[in-house]
Design a protein around this motif. Structure first.
Motif, PDB file in Angstrom:
ATOM      1  N   ASP A 143       0.825  -1.206   0.000  1.00  0.00           N
ATOM      2  CA  ASP A 143       0.000   0.000   0.000  1.00  0.00           C
ATOM      3  C   ASP A 143       0.860   1.257   0.000  1.00  0.00           C
ATOM      4  O   ASP A 143       0.411   2.330   0.425  1.00  0.00           O
ATOM      5  N   GLN A 145       3.285   2.325   1.791  1.00  0.00           N
ATOM      6  CA  GLN A 145       3.490   2.944   3.092  1.00  0.00           C
ATOM      7  C   GLN A 145       4.851   2.545   3.663  1.00  0.00           C
ATOM      8  O   GLN A 145       5.372   1.474   3.371  1.00  0.00           O
ATOM      9  N   ALA A 291      -8.179  11.355   4.007  1.00  0.00           N
ATOM     10  CA  ALA A 291      -7.848  10.003   4.452  1.00  0.00           C
ATOM     11  C   ALA A 291      -8.977   9.410   5.279  1.00  0.00           C
ATOM     12  O   ALA A 291      -9.784  10.132   5.883  1.00  0.00           O
ATOM     13  N   ALA A 295      -6.669   6.133   9.523  1.00  0.00           N
ATOM     14  CA  ALA A 295      -5.314   6.526   9.126  1.00  0.00           C
ATOM     15  C   ALA A 295      -4.420   6.645  10.348  1.00  0.00           C
ATOM     16  O   ALA A 295      -4.851   7.050  11.431  1.00  0.00           O
ATOM     17  N   THR A 296      -3.149   6.286  10.173  1.00  0.00           N
ATOM     18  CA  THR A 296      -2.174   6.314  11.262  1.00  0.00           C
ATOM     19  C   THR A 296      -1.167   7.441  11.075  1.00  0.00           C
ATOM     20  O   THR A 296      -1.128   8.077  10.020  1.00  0.00           O
ATOM     21  N   ASP A 299       0.953   6.768   8.111  1.00  0.00           N
ATOM     22  CA  ASP A 299       0.309   7.156   6.857  1.00  0.00           C
ATOM     23  C   ASP A 299       0.528   8.646   6.584  1.00  0.00           C
ATOM     24  O   ASP A 299       0.819   9.053   5.453  1.00  0.00           O
ATOM     25  N   GLN A 300       0.387   9.440   7.621  1.00  0.00           N
ATOM     26  CA  GLN A 300       0.536  10.880   7.443  1.00  0.00           C
ATOM     27  C   GLN A 300       1.989  11.260   7.168  1.00  0.00           C
ATOM     28  O   GLN A 300       2.258  12.149   6.347  1.00  0.00           O
ATOM     29  N   TYR A 312      -3.175  16.815   4.667  1.00  0.00           N
ATOM     30  CA  TYR A 312      -3.628  15.439   4.894  1.00  0.00           C
ATOM     31  C   TYR A 312      -4.718  15.516   5.958  1.00  0.00           C
ATOM     32  O   TYR A 312      -4.443  15.709   7.140  1.00  0.00           O
TER      33      TYR A 312
END
Length: 332
Positions: A143, A145, A291, A295-296, A299-300, A312
């Motif tokens: 993904d 990430q 997002a 979202a974590t 992710d950000q 974001y």
């Protein structure tokens, strides 16, 4: 036998000596960390002394600060952050900063196809993502990430170097570091805007008028609400529900702002962002990512540092919040 280093692989250009003689590693444009004390310091170009020399790196190696170095990278051991002199390793997290991880193959971007073909041959093409990062080929988690845990990145490093040493023998674990304050999920209350900017973002329409916006959101009701907001700001708005449709529209007429989700039916949002930036335009295209609620921080981190999006925002999105972020992007 290939040597695997325990320290963190840091590009050599990030390590230099300040004008006051202290060796530091630079984490951001205005922040450095003293290699001897672990203290974070504000930094400007006037503080620069000189690029670090081999004999200075040898002294740091003798002092146990670094493990190894070459012309391109320096492998740094644990820093004594916050007066902790135990077994803390450089990649681990401190209370004030957060790190996520990726694999630096140390291969130039010209070898990208070799890395991609090797991942395909190992049956790993759907599990890991290869991309260009800081002039070399890097590998991220699925993904697109970064790896959230150091141990996960190290496990993949060992697996790849064992399975295909000809390609991955020099692969090292590297990391992205950000202040936790910088990673706070943006809301109107936490954005670093002064009161005048906050008021202007909600009252001034001069920055919006005549600008073009593309909204790429699957949910019809959510898309309609965003379009209503932007139309009310006198923006020219068009919509799409797939990456392909968005690209066709943007190629005909580039937008000033793209408001988009990451999970699209035909491609991942980051793939679309890369293609959007290939479109020739006389003005920059600002990207606002919407997002999902799960979202974590990792992710950000990826979105703001690697994908370099303007904002974001985590759902549910408040329209004043979206308006303020678009205003800030256009103002910049």
């Amino acid at each position: 036998m290939n040597r695997t280093y325990n320290g963190a692989a840091i590009p050599r250009y990030q390590i230099f000596v300040l004008a006051d003689g202290n060796p530091v590693v630079q984490w951001s444009e205005h922040t450095v960390q003293d290699l001897m004390s672990g203290t974070y310091r504000p930094y400007t170009q006037h503080d620069f002394g000189h690029l670090i020399h081999d004999y200075e790196l040898e002294r740091l190696k003798s002092a146990g600060i670094i493990e190894h170095y070459n012309r391109t990278y320096v492998w740094v051991y644990a820093l004594p952050e916050n007066n902790r002199f135990g077994m803390l390793r450089t990649q681990e997290r401190s209370t004030s900063r957060v790190r996520s991880y990726y694999l630096n193959t140390t291969l130039p971007v010209e070898r990208f196809d070799d890395v991609l073909n090797q991942l395909q041959a190992l049956g790993l093409i759907d599990q890991y993502w290869a991309t260009e990062h800081e002039g070399v080929v890097a590998i991220f988690n699925k993904d697109e990430q970064p790896f959230a845990q150091l141990k996960d990145a190290e496990a993949v490093q060992r697996m790849l170097s064992g399975a295909a040493p000809d390609i991955f023998k020099d692969t090292a674990v590297a990391f992205i570091e950000r202040k936790r304050d910088d990673l706070a999920l943006r809301t109107p209350e936490t954005d670093h805007l002064n009161l005048d900017d906050i008021i202007a973002a909600q009252t001034d329409t001069s920055l919006f008028a005549g600008k073009r916006a593309m909204v790429i959101v699957k949910d019809e009701q959510e898309s309609h609400s965003i379009c209503q907001l932007l139309t009310g700001l006198l923006m020219d708005v068009c919509t799409a529900t797939t990456g392909g449709d968005a690209l066709l529209s943007l190629e005909e007429q580039p937008s000033d702002v793209v408001v988009m989700e990451l999970q699209l039916p035909d491609m991942h949002g980051y793939e679309l962002i890369a293609k959007v930036r290939e479109i020739g335009s006389s003005t920059p295209i600002h990207v606002i990512v919407l997002a999902e609620a799960h979202a974590t921080e990792a992710d950000q981190v990826f979105a703001l540092t690697i994908a370099k999006v303007d904002s974001y925002l985590v759902k549910p999105i408040k329209l004043p919040q979206l308006r303020q972020n678009i205003w800030t992007a256009l103002k910049s």
